[in-house]
Design a protein around this motif. Structure first.
Motif, short mmCIF file in Angstrom:
data_model
loop_
_atom_site.label_atom_id
_atom_site.label_comp_id
_atom_site.label_asym_id
_atom_site.label_seq_id
_atom_site.Cartn_x
_atom_site.Cartn_y
_atom_site.Cartn_z
N GLY A 130 -7.56 10.72 -2.73
CA GLY A 130 -8.33 11.37 -1.73
C GLY A 130 -8.09 10.07 -0.50
N LYS A 131 -9.01 10.55 0.45
CA LYS A 131 -8.63 9.48 1.52
C LYS A 131 -9.09 7.92 1.36
N PRO A 132 -8.45 7.17 1.95
CA PRO A 132 -8.44 5.78 1.45
C PRO A 132 -10.11 5.42 1.23
N GLU A 133 -10.66 5.73 2.14
CA GLU A 133 -11.95 5.08 2.13
C GLU A 133 -13.04 5.65 1.08
N ASP A 134 -12.48 6.83 0.55
CA ASP A 134 -13.42 7.57 -0.64
C ASP A 134 -12.62 7.13 -1.94
N ALA A 135 -11.30 6.99 -2.10
CA ALA A 135 -10.77 6.87 -3.36
C ALA A 135 -10.78 5.28 -3.61
N LEU A 136 -10.61 4.44 -2.75
CA LEU A 136 -10.63 2.90 -2.90
C LEU A 136 -11.94 2.51 -3.03
N THR A 137 -12.70 2.81 -3.99
CA THR A 137 -14.16 2.35 -4.19
C THR A 137 -14.14 1.18 -5.08
N GLU A 138 -15.50 0.31 -4.53
CA GLU A 138 -15.35 -0.96 -5.38
C GLU A 138 -15.22 -0.77 -6.74
N GLY B 241 0.02 7.15 0.53
CA GLY B 241 0.17 5.96 -0.16
C GLY B 241 0.14 5.92 -1.56
N ILE B 242 0.76 5.28 -2.32
CA ILE B 242 0.61 5.10 -3.77
C ILE B 242 0.30 3.68 -4.08
N VAL B 243 -0.78 3.34 -4.69
CA VAL B 243 -1.27 2.29 -5.01
C VAL B 243 -1.59 1.95 -6.44
N GLY B 244 -1.42 0.81 -7.03
CA GLY B 244 -1.82 0.47 -8.44
C GLY B 244 -1.35 -0.81 -8.54
N PRO B 245 -1.80 -1.46 -9.83
CA PRO B 245 -1.04 -2.82 -10.21
C PRO B 245 0.24 -2.74 -10.52
N ASN B 246 0.85 -4.00 -10.65
CA ASN B 246 2.37 -4.15 -11.08
C ASN B 246 2.41 -3.57 -12.34
N GLY B 247 3.45 -2.94 -12.45
CA GLY B 247 4.17 -2.24 -13.70
C GLY B 247 3.47 -1.02 -13.97
N CYS B 248 2.44 -0.42 -13.15
CA CYS B 248 1.97 0.71 -13.50
C CYS B 248 2.70 2.14 -13.25
N VAL C 191 6.00 8.89 2.25
CA VAL C 191 5.17 8.53 0.73
C VAL C 191 5.60 7.24 0.52
N ALA C 192 4.60 6.30 0.22
CA ALA C 192 4.85 4.86 0.32
C ALA C 192 4.17 4.23 -0.87
N ALA C 193 4.90 3.59 -1.61
CA ALA C 193 4.18 2.66 -2.36
C ALA C 193 3.96 1.36 -1.79
N ILE C 194 2.64 1.05 -2.06
CA ILE C 194 2.26 -0.17 -1.23
C ILE C 194 1.20 -1.13 -2.06
N HIS C 195 1.56 -2.16 -1.87
CA HIS C 195 1.08 -3.18 -2.67
C HIS C 195 -0.34 -3.88 -2.09
N ASP C 196 -0.25 -4.00 -0.87
CA ASP C 196 -1.63 -4.58 -0.09
C ASP C 196 -2.57 -3.42 0.05
N LEU C 197 -3.84 -3.50 -0.62
CA LEU C 197 -4.63 -2.34 -0.50
C LEU C 197 -5.30 -2.13 0.94
N ASN C 198 -5.40 -3.48 1.68
CA ASN C 198 -5.85 -3.07 3.09
C ASN C 198 -4.82 -2.59 4.06
N LEU C 199 -3.47 -2.88 3.60
CA LEU C 199 -2.64 -1.87 4.46
C LEU C 199 -2.77 -0.34 4.33
N ALA C 200 -2.92 -0.10 3.06
CA ALA C 200 -3.11 1.14 2.86
C ALA C 200 -4.69 1.86 3.38
N MET C 201 -5.45 0.97 3.39
CA MET C 201 -6.85 1.66 4.05
C MET C 201 -6.21 1.62 5.42
#
Length: 260
Positions: free
Chosen positions: A217-225, A32-39, A189-199
């Motif tokens: 990284g793995k979602p649980e490791d990379a998407l830290t608070e 997954g590729i995540v990030g804010p709009n326009g990134c 390879v997916a651009a995903i808007h919803d972080l919970n779907l990425a998780m």
């Protein structure tokens, strides 16, 4: 099939949108590729599926340089479900999905029984089999997106690019689409808007901000608070559903008062 992008730079209207981006998707991985709009997520993906030409960098499918392939050759290896699918012509749903067979056919070659079998199977897999004779333009945005996924499945590639594919779908079909893609033996390879779907669905994620990769990284490791607050400017807490064991993010109100 492995997908590797090395040092991709994309400039549009003299503005650098994607900056030295390197990404690797292992065989059969869901990345997954995540990030804010326009990134720059969609701009980057457009260079992968060759709508845009990068200023610098290389895209490899296994060990072959995809940017040096003919479009027909790359379309035999890589399929796309893009974010927007505007159709001005009165093609039926079946005809749209049959377009996915084009990379495998010679010029003027007629559709044959195997093509129709593949098209019917793809439509059934996205639960659109009964819509085969409907005009594509008459469908809702969510229905159209499922048909475009069926077209990509009919393409019979080893790699699939998804550019925020669930934007026009209600939650039931968001989950069904990603469950289906996840179950297939192909590299995604997916651009995903919803972080919970990425998780839930990604094996690995890359986090983009202002055109650069700022974490992976793995979602649980990379998407830290801390990372999510830094990139998105919002507060979250990691949670685990006690019944399913699924990891998820709970979004919290800001500590600051804003006037909207």
């Amino acid at each position: 099939m492995k997908l590797t992008c090395e040092n991709i730079n994309v400039t549009l209207d003299d503005k650098e949108i994607v900056k030295s981006l390197t990404l690797h998707a292992a065989d059969n991985a869901f990345v997954g590729i995540v990030g804010p709009n326009g990134c720059g997520k969609s701009t980057f993906l457009k260079t992968v599926y060759r709508v845009l030409k990068p200023k610098a960098g290389t895209v490899f499918l296994d060990d072959a340089n995809a940017l040096k392939m003919s479009y027909r050759q790359s379309a035999q290896k890589l399929a796309v479900v893009a974010q927007h699918n505007h159709q001005d012509f009165d093609f039926t749903v079946g005809e749209v999905v049959m377009m996915g067979r084009a990379p495998h056919k010679r010029a003027l070659e007629r559709d044959h029984a195997e093509d129709f079998r593949i098209v019917n199977d793809a439509l059934d897999r996205v639960q659109m089999g009964t819509f085969k004779e409907r005009l594509f333009a008459s469908l809702s945005g969510g229905e159209q997106q499922r048909v475009i996924l069926a077209r990509a499945l009919a393409q019979k590639t080893q790699c699939l690019i998804l550019d925020e594919p669930t934007n026009h779908l209600d939650i039931k079909y968001q989950l069904q689409m990603l469950e289906l893609v996840k179950s297939m033996k192909m590299t995604v390879v997916a651009a995903i808007h919803d972080l919970n779907l990425a998780m839930m669905y990604c094996d690995y994620v890359y986090i983009m901000d202002a055109g650069r990769i700022v974490g992976h990284g793995k979602p649980e490791d990379a998407l830290t608070e801390a990372m999510i607050e830094k990139v998105y400017g919002v507060r979250v807490k990691h949670m685990t559903d006690p019944e399913s064991g699924c990891r998820m993010l709970a979004f919290l109100p800001s500590n600051k008062t804003h006037i909207i």
